[in-house]
Design an enzyme around this catalytic site. Sequence first.
Site, PDB file in Angstrom:
ATOM      1  N   GLY A  44       0.801  -1.214   0.000  1.00 21.93           N
ATOM      2  CA  GLY A  44       0.000   0.000   0.000  1.00 21.93           C
ATOM      3  C   GLY A  44       0.832   1.261   0.000  1.00 21.93           C
ATOM      4  N   ASP A  65      10.766  -7.265  -1.202  1.00 19.50           N
ATOM      5  CA  ASP A  65       9.434  -7.800  -0.909  1.00 19.50           C
ATOM      6  C   ASP A  65       9.449  -9.279  -1.278  1.00 19.50           C
ATOM      7  OD1 ASP A  65       6.622  -8.262  -0.572  1.00 19.50           O
ATOM      8  OD2 ASP A  65       6.261  -6.140  -0.984  1.00 19.50           O
ATOM      9  N   SER A  72      -6.906  -9.164  -3.373  1.00 20.74           N
ATOM     10  CA  SER A  72      -7.297  -8.338  -2.229  1.00 20.74           C
ATOM     11  C   SER A  72      -6.367  -7.141  -2.044  1.00 20.74           C
ATOM     12  CB  SER A  72      -7.310  -9.174  -0.943  1.00 20.74           C
ATOM     13  OG  SER A  72      -6.008  -9.625  -0.611  1.00 20.74           O
ATOM     14  N   LEU A  74      -5.542  -5.069  -4.493  1.00 23.75           N
ATOM     15  CA  LEU A  74      -5.778  -4.061  -5.522  1.00 23.75           C
ATOM     16  C   LEU A  74      -6.649  -2.902  -5.055  1.00 23.75           C
ATOM     17  CD1 LEU A  74      -6.222  -6.418  -8.615  1.00 23.75           C
ATOM     18  CD2 LEU A  74      -4.124  -5.476  -7.623  1.00 23.75           C
ATOM     19  N   ARG A  76      -5.891  -0.989  -2.759  1.00 23.63           N
ATOM     20  CA  ARG A  76      -4.999   0.084  -2.299  1.00 23.63           C
ATOM     21  C   ARG A  76      -3.617   0.060  -2.956  1.00 23.63           C
ATOM     22  NH1 ARG A  76      -5.458  -4.175   0.468  1.00 23.63           N
ATOM     23  NH2 ARG A  76      -3.716  -5.258   1.410  1.00 23.63           N
ATOM     24  N   CYS A 196      -2.716  -4.029   9.048  1.00 22.51           N
ATOM     25  CA  CYS A 196      -3.779  -3.612   8.136  1.00 22.51           C
ATOM     26  C   CYS A 196      -4.619  -4.788   7.664  1.00 22.51           C
ATOM     27  CB  CYS A 196      -3.173  -2.880   6.942  1.00 22.51           C
ATOM     28  SG  CYS A 196      -2.431  -1.292   7.386  1.00 22.51           S
ATOM     29  N   CYS A 336      -9.764 -19.093  -1.611  1.00 16.95           N
ATOM     30  CA  CYS A 336     -10.267 -17.763  -1.951  1.00 16.95           C
ATOM     31  C   CYS A 336     -10.287 -17.691  -3.473  1.00 16.95           C
ATOM     32  CB  CYS A 336      -9.399 -16.667  -1.331  1.00 16.95           C
ATOM     33  SG  CYS A 336      -7.678 -16.687  -1.876  1.00 16.95           S
TER      34      CYS A 336
END
Length: 379
Positions: A44, A65, A72, A74, A76, A196, A336
Amino acid sequence: MSSNTAFSKEELARYNRHIIIPGFGIEAQQKLKEAKVLVVGSGGLGSPLLLYLAAAGVGTIGIVDFDVVDDSNLQRQVLFGVSEVGKPKVEAAKERLQQLNPHISILTYNTQLTSQNALDIIKDYDVVADGTDNFPTRYLVNDASVILGKPNVYASIFQFEGQVSVFNYTDASGNTGPNYRDLYPTPPPPGLVPNCAEGGVLGVLPGIIGSLQANEVIKVITGVGETLSGRFFVFDALTFESRTLNIKKQANTPQVTKLMDYEQFCGVKAVERKIKEITVEEFEEWQTSGADIQVIDVREPVEYAEVNIGALLIPLGKVSERATEIARDKKVVVHCKMGGRSAKAIGELEEKAGYDNLYNLKGGITAWMQYQQQKELAN
């Protein structure tokens, strides 16, 4: 920073709006071109941060990273699109940034930043920008920056609030400002402050705060303006109110001489543990063999209404409070859309509730539907 490097005609045209600013000019743009900035986290906060640093002409940008793009994200993480779902974030980020600015160099580290590799990675950069969402990594980035003498441009977000500061910054007079431990000598008790993923975040907030973080990185590099060193900026998106608090170096702040086990120090896990997975083919075998299994869908109700496989719907945000509905005495398959949210749900259940019978459906319902379509075509 490296020695003076001339600008091409294309670069001069690209950065013209910077160069014509009084007090900025070609000198500041040259500093940007020569600078090396390491961004820890491309989510984010990292998305707007990376976009604006690349657009501004920071010559070398490193990205750390270890995650992959999930649908999920996308809401932010505007650096990514639907076509990047499932790809390593560092690879997707590099492609996007090179399209934005082909005149800069992007280095990627598809790995978790740890006490074993942090010093080796950070040492080659001029500035570190921390866009992480967990305490172990925040303390790790801070301590490595202190040991190496690097400025640490910090930002964090949660629900409707964002924070920005500049830690361990040495000014033109040689005075070094406070670091993260001057503000938070020790982390809060485990579980007191959710991240978050657990507590949510307003999608536009990381765009606001990540842009402010990029602004501080640019000021640190160029020396233009006054940085947030010694100050802590807090922004409330709901009330549109902000506060800037003064912070100082504390005499009793722990002296950092070496890196430690930050997960143990913070009492939390920086990343999810390795989870068990099954393929769609294995899942079908379990079903056709009559195996006693439970299937859990952790997507949102609107997604479930569009397409589902008859699983018990428990959205990711409700997993902990509805854990009693999840069996412990049989195999449980969690899915999911693509596999990211279900992996987070399993990690949460294993960590907080001690489950050991959970299996993530690799590729999620998307892979399952594709597999069924292929079978139909084959017949």
